[in-house]
Design an enzyme around this catalytic site. Sequence first.
Site, PDB file in Angstrom:
ATOM      1  N   SER A 144       5.716 -43.154   7.900  1.00 15.49           N
ATOM      2  CA  SER A 144       5.812 -42.500   9.194  1.00 15.49           C
ATOM      3  C   SER A 144       4.449 -42.617   9.844  1.00 15.49           C
ATOM      4  CB  SER A 144       6.189 -41.024   9.012  1.00 15.49           C
ATOM      5  OG  SER A 144       5.915 -40.272  10.186  1.00 15.49           O
ATOM      6  N   ASN A 146       3.036 -40.231  10.804  1.00  9.58           N
ATOM      7  CA  ASN A 146       2.369 -39.001  10.388  1.00  9.58           C
ATOM      8  C   ASN A 146       1.656 -39.097   9.046  1.00  9.58           C
ATOM      9  OD1 ASN A 146       3.614 -38.189  12.708  1.00  9.58           O
ATOM     10  ND2 ASN A 146       5.202 -36.992  11.692  1.00  9.58           N
ATOM     11  N   SER A 323     -39.918 -45.602  38.246  1.00  9.29           N
ATOM     12  CA  SER A 323     -39.605 -45.016  39.544  1.00  9.29           C
ATOM     13  C   SER A 323     -39.499 -46.094  40.603  1.00  9.29           C
ATOM     14  CB  SER A 323     -40.684 -44.005  39.944  1.00  9.29           C
ATOM     15  OG  SER A 323     -40.457 -43.517  41.250  1.00  9.29           O
ATOM     16  N   LYS A 329     -45.397 -45.426  37.420  1.00  8.90           N
ATOM     17  CA  LYS A 329     -44.776 -44.385  36.589  1.00  8.90           C
ATOM     18  C   LYS A 329     -43.898 -45.027  35.512  1.00  8.90           C
ATOM     19  CE  LYS A 329     -42.544 -39.868  37.150  1.00  8.90           C
ATOM     20  NZ  LYS A 329     -41.371 -39.959  36.282  1.00  8.90           N
TER      21      LYS A 329
END
Length: 474
Positions: A144, A146, A323, A329
Amino acid sequence: MSSAASFRTEKDLLGVLEVPAQAYYGIQTLRAINNFRLSGVPISHYPKLVVGLAMVKQAAADANRELGQLSEAKHAAISEACARLIRGDFHEEFVVDMIQGGAGTSTNMNANEVIANIALEAMGHQKGEYQYLHPNNDVNMAQSTNDAYPTAIRLGLLLGHDALLASLDSLIQAFAAKGEEFSHVLKMGRTQLQDAVPMTLGQEFRAFATTLSEDLARLKTLAPELLTEVNLGGTAIGTGINADPRYQALAVQRLATISGQPLVPAADLIEATSDMGAFVLFSGMLKRTAVKLSKICNDLRLLSSGPRTGINEINLPARQPGSSIMPGKVNPVIPEAVNQVAFQIIGNDLALTMAAEGGQLQLNVMEPLIAFKIFDSIRLLQRAMDMLREHCIVGITANEARCRELVEHSIGLVTALNPYIGYENATRIARVALESGRGVLELVREEGLLDDAMLDDILRPENMIAPRLVPLKA
């Protein structure tokens, strides 16, 4: 190829659909594709899950062949199909969304149909000629969703576990190496973002290695403890309906041999089919590691802050301009990315927890979300650890002069001098230093409380960073 030849006709209990002729999946998979356009993440995104499914189907076929339920020809064809999936072929045919209704039936049928059609071609038939070998009757025999699906999930997690551990161990070694490299660099420790007492940068990095080593040890034992009990053979709800009484033991034994994992039958198949506790605990451990990594990355970002107006005790490797408006930066992008990965893993754990709680009676239909979130967490965590090690940790350097400067100008240094100059003198020196902006050492020298030789002895790293016997005053 004509339009008509581009498709083949398949039917199920709901009717007839045209399936792409080249597809190895079939009608039930096609219905799932049309129904579940949700995460955009197909089963194939997690190869270990596909391999786990193939190994489960191989083990089932072996058991059914041994019990005389599956013909030799069908067994050989299914075995060839599973072997190709285990090698990595046809994974692109696993197209169902990870999030789906039906407790994983769509995933199970995707596997059944792909294996059936590969097997049919191996037998000399065309895709979709299920009268010769059927996805349900043959590939899914004695199974299954499951029991096959949760077993495959557990197996997929086990198959990928060593790679996760290797990434974590490599990161630990990188931190430990930096701990050794920086063992001589004296700096200030901080509590509540305030100056505390001296330590070495090496101690700080060794602590990172130690805390992650704790998680490595737990993960090594947790997966075998939680994931090796499987409910294969329980079929629909754990009673074993439609399976030979001998099937469960045979199938699990074959799966252990095929996978190389120490799999055993669950002690209570009813409980094992409905309970998701193992996944909750394992996910919680992944979350714990993510939380630790995020905290470490917070520290790295703070320690590297500046470079002119921050702490600036360490330099992180520059990975990219930071940046579009501020020239020069450079941002700590790697630790920032790890922070975000950690947040995602924490969110995954919460979603998984809610899915585990959402089970009802003999089955938890939310298992697809559980599978999605736990595989996603593992992939993110492993990639984040590799990225952090390769692009950040191994390239970190220490600003030794800056570390020393901060120690010498820190009010916290007075704690180390307290046993030698007394609490009242130490308190007064600290107050004057705060009010005047002058350094503690400068004031101690000015007042003649300690000579340079004594100060040099006290401020040696080996004397500042560990317990030390202070001579008693007369």
